[in-house]
Design a protein around this motif. Structure first.
Motif, PDB file in Angstrom:
ATOM      1  N   VAL B 321       0.841  -1.187   0.000  1.00 26.23           N
ATOM      2  CA  VAL B 321       0.000   0.000   0.000  1.00 26.23           C
ATOM      3  C   VAL B 321       0.880   1.243   0.000  1.00 26.23           C
ATOM      4  O   VAL B 321       1.961   1.250   0.587  1.00 26.23           O
ATOM      5  CB  VAL B 321      -0.990  -0.025   1.193  1.00 26.23           C
ATOM      6  CG1 VAL B 321      -0.270  -0.027   2.521  1.00 26.23           C
ATOM      7  CG2 VAL B 321      -1.978   1.119   1.122  1.00 26.23           C
ATOM      8  N   ALA B 322       0.430   2.282  -0.707  1.00 21.77           N
ATOM      9  CA  ALA B 322       1.177   3.540  -0.739  1.00 21.77           C
ATOM     10  C   ALA B 322       0.354   4.602  -0.033  1.00 21.77           C
ATOM     11  O   ALA B 322      -0.439   5.307  -0.667  1.00 21.77           O
ATOM     12  CB  ALA B 322       1.473   3.945  -2.182  1.00 21.77           C
ATOM     13  N   CYS B 323       0.487   4.667   1.282  1.00 19.67           N
ATOM     14  CA  CYS B 323      -0.250   5.672   2.051  1.00 19.67           C
ATOM     15  C   CYS B 323       0.541   5.954   3.326  1.00 19.67           C
ATOM     16  O   CYS B 323       1.041   5.029   3.961  1.00 19.67           O
ATOM     17  CB  CYS B 323      -1.651   5.155   2.399  1.00 19.67           C
ATOM     18  SG  CYS B 323      -2.574   6.251   3.493  1.00 19.67           S
ATOM     19  N   HIS B 324       0.654   7.233   3.697  1.00 16.61           N
ATOM     20  CA  HIS B 324       1.389   7.575   4.918  1.00 16.61           C
ATOM     21  C   HIS B 324       0.666   7.110   6.181  1.00 16.61           C
ATOM     22  O   HIS B 324       1.253   6.969   7.234  1.00 16.61           O
ATOM     23  CB  HIS B 324       1.578   9.104   5.015  1.00 16.61           C
ATOM     24  CG  HIS B 324       2.499   9.644   3.976  1.00 16.61           C
ATOM     25  ND1 HIS B 324       3.750   9.139   3.759  1.00 16.61           N
ATOM     26  CD2 HIS B 324       2.352  10.656   3.076  1.00 16.61           C
ATOM     27  CE1 HIS B 324       4.335   9.826   2.780  1.00 16.61           C
ATOM     28  NE2 HIS B 324       3.502  10.746   2.348  1.00 16.61           N
ATOM     29  N   ARG B 325      -0.627   6.936   6.086  1.00 19.80           N
ATOM     30  CA  ARG B 325      -1.408   6.754   7.301  1.00 19.80           C
ATOM     31  C   ARG B 325      -2.018   5.365   7.461  1.00 19.80           C
ATOM     32  O   ARG B 325      -2.842   5.149   8.349  1.00 19.80           O
ATOM     33  CB  ARG B 325      -2.528   7.805   7.345  1.00 19.80           C
ATOM     34  CG  ARG B 325      -2.018   9.233   7.329  1.00 19.80           C
ATOM     35  CD  ARG B 325      -3.106  10.197   7.694  1.00 19.80           C
ATOM     36  NE  ARG B 325      -3.517  10.058   9.087  1.00 19.80           N
ATOM     37  CZ  ARG B 325      -4.632  10.593   9.591  1.00 19.80           C
ATOM     38  NH1 ARG B 325      -5.437  11.269   8.817  1.00 19.80           N
ATOM     39  NH2 ARG B 325      -4.933  10.420  10.862  1.00 19.80           N
ATOM     40  N   TRP B 326      -1.677   4.417   6.577  1.00 19.03           N
ATOM     41  CA  TRP B 326      -2.406   3.133   6.643  1.00 19.03           C
ATOM     42  C   TRP B 326      -2.252   2.449   7.990  1.00 19.03           C
ATOM     43  O   TRP B 326      -3.189   1.844   8.499  1.00 19.03           O
ATOM     44  CB  TRP B 326      -2.007   2.202   5.495  1.00 19.03           C
ATOM     45  CG  TRP B 326      -0.642   1.570   5.602  1.00 19.03           C
ATOM     46  CD1 TRP B 326       0.513   2.024   5.049  1.00 19.03           C
ATOM     47  CD2 TRP B 326      -0.292   0.374   6.300  1.00 19.03           C
ATOM     48  NE1 TRP B 326       1.552   1.201   5.358  1.00 19.03           N
ATOM     49  CE2 TRP B 326       1.100   0.169   6.123  1.00 19.03           C
ATOM     50  CE3 TRP B 326      -1.018  -0.570   7.046  1.00 19.03           C
ATOM     51  CZ2 TRP B 326       1.776  -0.909   6.669  1.00 19.03           C
ATOM     52  CZ3 TRP B 326      -0.334  -1.652   7.592  1.00 19.03           C
ATOM     53  CH2 TRP B 326       1.047  -1.810   7.408  1.00 19.03           C
ATOM     54  N   LYS B 327      -1.046   2.608   8.587  1.00 20.46           N
ATOM     55  CA  LYS B 327      -0.799   1.893   9.843  1.00 20.46           C
ATOM     56  C   LYS B 327      -1.739   2.371  10.944  1.00 20.46           C
ATOM     57  O   LYS B 327      -2.379   1.581  11.620  1.00 20.46           O
ATOM     58  CB  LYS B 327       0.652   2.082  10.269  1.00 20.46           C
ATOM     59  CG  LYS B 327       1.524   0.907   9.847  1.00 20.46           C
ATOM     60  CD  LYS B 327       2.943   1.057  10.341  1.00 20.46           C
ATOM     61  CE  LYS B 327       3.860   0.277   9.429  1.00 20.46           C
ATOM     62  NZ  LYS B 327       5.198   0.856   9.357  1.00 20.46           N
ATOM     63  N   GLU B 328      -1.807   3.705  11.108  1.00 20.11           N
ATOM     64  CA  GLU B 328      -2.650   4.208  12.195  1.00 20.11           C
ATOM     65  C   GLU B 328      -4.143   4.046  11.876  1.00 20.11           C
ATOM     66  O   GLU B 328      -4.967   3.895  12.777  1.00 20.11           O
ATOM     67  CB  GLU B 328      -2.323   5.675  12.492  1.00 20.11           C
ATOM     68  CG  GLU B 328      -2.230   6.512  11.245  1.00 20.11           C
ATOM     69  CD  GLU B 328      -2.138   8.016  11.520  1.00 20.11           C
ATOM     70  OE1 GLU B 328      -2.904   8.491  12.377  1.00 20.11           O
ATOM     71  OE2 GLU B 328      -1.327   8.686  10.858  1.00 20.11           O
ATOM     72  N   LEU B 329      -4.501   4.040  10.570  1.00 25.00           N
ATOM     73  CA  LEU B 329      -5.921   4.018  10.226  1.00 25.00           C
ATOM     74  C   LEU B 329      -6.500   2.609  10.137  1.00 25.00           C
ATOM     75  O   LEU B 329      -7.651   2.384  10.458  1.00 25.00           O
ATOM     76  CB  LEU B 329      -6.151   4.731   8.895  1.00 25.00           C
ATOM     77  CG  LEU B 329      -5.918   6.235   8.901  1.00 25.00           C
ATOM     78  CD1 LEU B 329      -5.938   6.761   7.482  1.00 25.00           C
ATOM     79  CD2 LEU B 329      -6.969   6.928   9.749  1.00 25.00           C
ATOM     80  N   PHE B 330      -5.692   1.676   9.662  1.00 25.81           N
ATOM     81  CA  PHE B 330      -6.292   0.385   9.310  1.00 25.81           C
ATOM     82  C   PHE B 330      -5.689  -0.813  10.016  1.00 25.81           C
ATOM     83  O   PHE B 330      -5.909  -1.934   9.616  1.00 25.81           O
ATOM     84  CB  PHE B 330      -6.209   0.158   7.798  1.00 25.81           C
ATOM     85  CG  PHE B 330      -6.985   1.163   7.005  1.00 25.81           C
ATOM     86  CD1 PHE B 330      -8.366   1.227   7.111  1.00 25.81           C
ATOM     87  CD2 PHE B 330      -6.348   2.054   6.154  1.00 25.81           C
ATOM     88  CE1 PHE B 330      -9.088   2.148   6.385  1.00 25.81           C
ATOM     89  CE2 PHE B 330      -7.073   2.981   5.427  1.00 25.81           C
ATOM     90  CZ  PHE B 330      -8.437   3.034   5.544  1.00 25.81           C
TER      91      PHE B 330
END
Lengths: 333, 331
Positions: B321-330
């Motif tokens: 995944v290419a997203c800065h926030r995937w860890k905190e969000l998902f």
């Protein structure tokens, strides 16, 4: 809610070189103001032709059946659409009280006339606005359908707008004459799902705001489930099932409706096999006798299906299907 | 991936030069930007995204039908190995035999002046794959049967056929040269659902029967969910998420994937208005936003997203995944 339009025994044939072909066969339905009716079917089922008949917008070789009666209920009395003769009389159904939006907005705007000029033109024809009032109303409508910077868009041409924007402009144009009935022919089919969701929301808002009726033509049952109050399913020119959106989608009664639902890929169960409806829709030149669906039907119950045209049987209150499975009177024969 | 990929894009970019003004630099369209993707042999690989996301261009680059500006595409079917960026004329001709395209519109893709037999036979004749007319006829008949076409109909012209039959003719034409890799670009988008199901079932059956590898380009996520084993999601020329189908649909990690899934109209009439709506439209690739390309429409974008472009990183087994926030969000 007040009745908006009654269509009774609509039959429409076309004279062609290969003979007279039947496009719509004895179709009846009604729509109330403020409601959305979904008209579903495959290509060739006659759904677009049916909708265009409401505006008498079919080519010269179209022959309407003798018993066809279309009544549009307007504030100043009913209009018998079939009796309208010339262009002047037909103004009321063509852009006046009924507006039409198409699938491909790029093909529906004139490429060399600005969006604004096209919007003004139809307002000058159908309303008593002056040119400057018409411009004001048009810009207001563009704003209403969620187009940013509407006065700049007003002077642009169709090619300068993106697909979603064009469809919005088309809706703005169709609604600026304040029609009572909007016919939307596959308005979201050419759009991406994200834009489709935006356009569907917009159309639902507009129904609430303007209280008009919408006939929503689509082959996408998901779109129907999200928009329509009532659904009519068409096959080869005939209505085969009618009912509320919940009844038709949750407990489809006609084998054709069941077939359409079984063929539809859904996200609820991605392992479910896709079951196509066997065969292709027959050519209108070779309409099957009896039930038009009998050549592809998975629930064929005997010679009755290919001999006798089924009539509508009531399944539940407001839910009916034209199929011999439910034809009690036929059982006795 | 455990097996050696049949075809792999490595940091692939496709840039188109636009006609520039008199002053200033010549503008570029970055249709595909730094995409890396591996497709295992026998895979049915889905590529999804809105129009303008670059999915068609990526598919064409993998067929060497779009210019490769940077990076490369490597093809290896066990018999030959090619670097598509540096293909000679002869090699390219051979690659055409091994990689084929099925078009979207079965009405536009078939010449109205040729019989079905000639349409299907044309690739064999152009590539000189058969020695005699009898051999050509034999190959055509063989593939026609596989594509469930009536052999009696081979003498007819395409206008006599319905959309579903035409698409089966297009498929037969694409398969007649015996390719290993097929790009199917929106191949069922123009068809009715009942026929769409039939064509999808046919593609799956042929894939298993002939051991083919598919890149299946589609904007319809429900179709992709049903036929593909892996899925890549594209946005404005970049891959934003790749995963096995089940993983992607049960636990999307990118806000764009989530929004796409949510925008699919549910068949449940009581499910109305629950969809998470994505505002606005995909930006033009001539003037992409800085930072993450999705930040202009992203419901969870933060300051960092507007400055720094995220790179594709591992978010689980075969899940990127290419997203800065995937860890905190998902997670």
């Amino acid at each position: 809610m007040s009745r908006l339009i009654d269509v009774e025994n609509l039959t429409l044939q076309f004279d062609t070189d290969e003979g007279r072909i039947t496009a719509v066969d004895d179709v009846s339905f009604s729509l109330d103001a403020g409601k959305i009716m979904g008209l579903v079917g495959e290509s060739g089922s006659g759904k677009s032709v049916t909708a265009k008949s409401l505006m008498k917008l079919n080519p010269r070789n179209a022959v309407y059946g003798e018993n066809t009666k279309i009544t549009l209920h307007l504030d100043d009395g009913p209009v018998d659409v079939m009796s309208l003769q010339n262009d002047h009389e037909m103004k009321v159904v063509r852009g006046g009280s009924i507006s039409l939006i198409f699938q491909e907005p790029m093909a529906s705007f004139a490429p060399a006339i600005s969006i604004g000029d096209q919007m003004i033109e139809q307002l000058l024809i159908h309303t008593s606005f002056s040119k400057s009032q018409a411009k004001e109303v048009s810009i207001e409508m563009l704003d209403r359908v969620g187009i940013s910077d509407p006065s700049m868009r007003f002077s642009q041409y169709a090619f300068e707008l993106s697909g979603g924007m064009r469809q919005r402009a088309m809706i703005a144009m169709a609604l600026s004459t304040k029609p009572k009935l909007l016919i939307a022919d596959e308005p979201t089919t050419a759009l991406d799902v994200t834009i489709q969701a935006q356009v569907i929301d917009l159309m639902k808002d507009l129904v609430t705001e303007f209280g008009m009726g919408i006939i929503f033509i689509t082959h996408d049952l998901g779109v129907i489930a999200q928009t329509a109050d009532n659904v009519a399913v068409m096959y080869l020119g005939r209505l085969v099932e009618q009912g509320t959106v919940r009844d038709v989608i949750r407990s489809p009664a006609h084998p054709y409706t069941r077939g359409l639902l079984a063929a539809l890929p859904t996200l609820d169960d991605i392992d479910a096999p896709l079951t196509p409806i066997p065969g292709d829709i027959p050519s209108p030149l070779e309409r099957p006798s009896g039930c038009v669906y009998n050549t592809r039907c998975q629930e064929f119950i005997g010679p009755r299906c290919s001999a006798k045209v089924p009539v509508f049987s009531q399944i539940d209150a407001g839910h009916a299907a034209a199929c011999h499975l439910y034809d009690r009177a036929g059982d006795a024969e | 991936m455990s097996r050696k990929p049949l075809i792999a894009a490595q940091n692939l970019s496709v840039h188109y030069r636009l006609r520039g003004g008199l002053i200033g630099p010549i503008p570029f369209v970055r249709a595909v930007e730094n995409v890396s993707l591996e497709i295992a042999p026998g895979s049915f690989f889905g590529l999804v995204g809105e129009s303008g996301s670059g999915k068609t261009t990526l598919g064409r680059a993998m067929l060497r039908a779009a210019p490769i500006s940077q990076g490369d595409v490597l093809f290896d079917d066990g018999e030959v190995a090619y670097s598509l960026k540096n293909l000679g004329k002869k090699e390219l001709k051979d690659y055409r035999k091994r990689a084929q395209l099925i078009f979207q519109d079965p009405y536009a893709a078939l010449s109205p002046r040729m019989t079905v037999r000639d349409i299907i036979a044309e690739p064999l004749e152009v590539m000189g794959l058969t020695k005699s007319r009898a051999e050509t006829d034999e190959r055509v008949r063989e593939i026609a049967v596989k594509c469930r076409l009536n052999v009696e109909h081979l003498r007819r012209f395409p206008h006599a056929f319905s959309g579903g039959q035409r698409q089966r003719i297009s498929i037969a034409r694409a398969l007649v040269s015996g390719p290993k890799f097929i790009v199917a670009d929106e191949s069922v988008a123009a068809l009715d659902v009942s026929i769409q199901a039939d064509v999808l079932n046919l593609l799956k059956a042929i894939q298993e029967d002939m051991g083919l590898t598919f890149l299946f380009i589609s904007h319809d996520l429900s179709v992709v969910a049903h036929v593909c084993d892996h899925v890549a999601v594209m946005y404005l020329g970049r891959l934003v998420e790749t995963a096995p189908t089940r993983t992607l649909f049960s636990g999307p990690r990118h806000p764009y994937t989530k929004a796409l899934l949510s925008a699919i109209p549910s068949l449940d009439p009581d499910d109305r208005g629950k969809a998470q709506k994505l505002e606005g439209e995909i930006p033009t690739p001539t003037n992409p936003p800085p930072g993450c390309k999705f930040q202009t429409r992203c419901p969870v974008a933060i300051e960092r997203c507007r400055i720094e472009e995220p790179v594709l990183e591992s978010a689980g087994t075969e899940h990127n995944v290419a997203c800065h926030r995937w860890k905190e969000l998902f997670s």
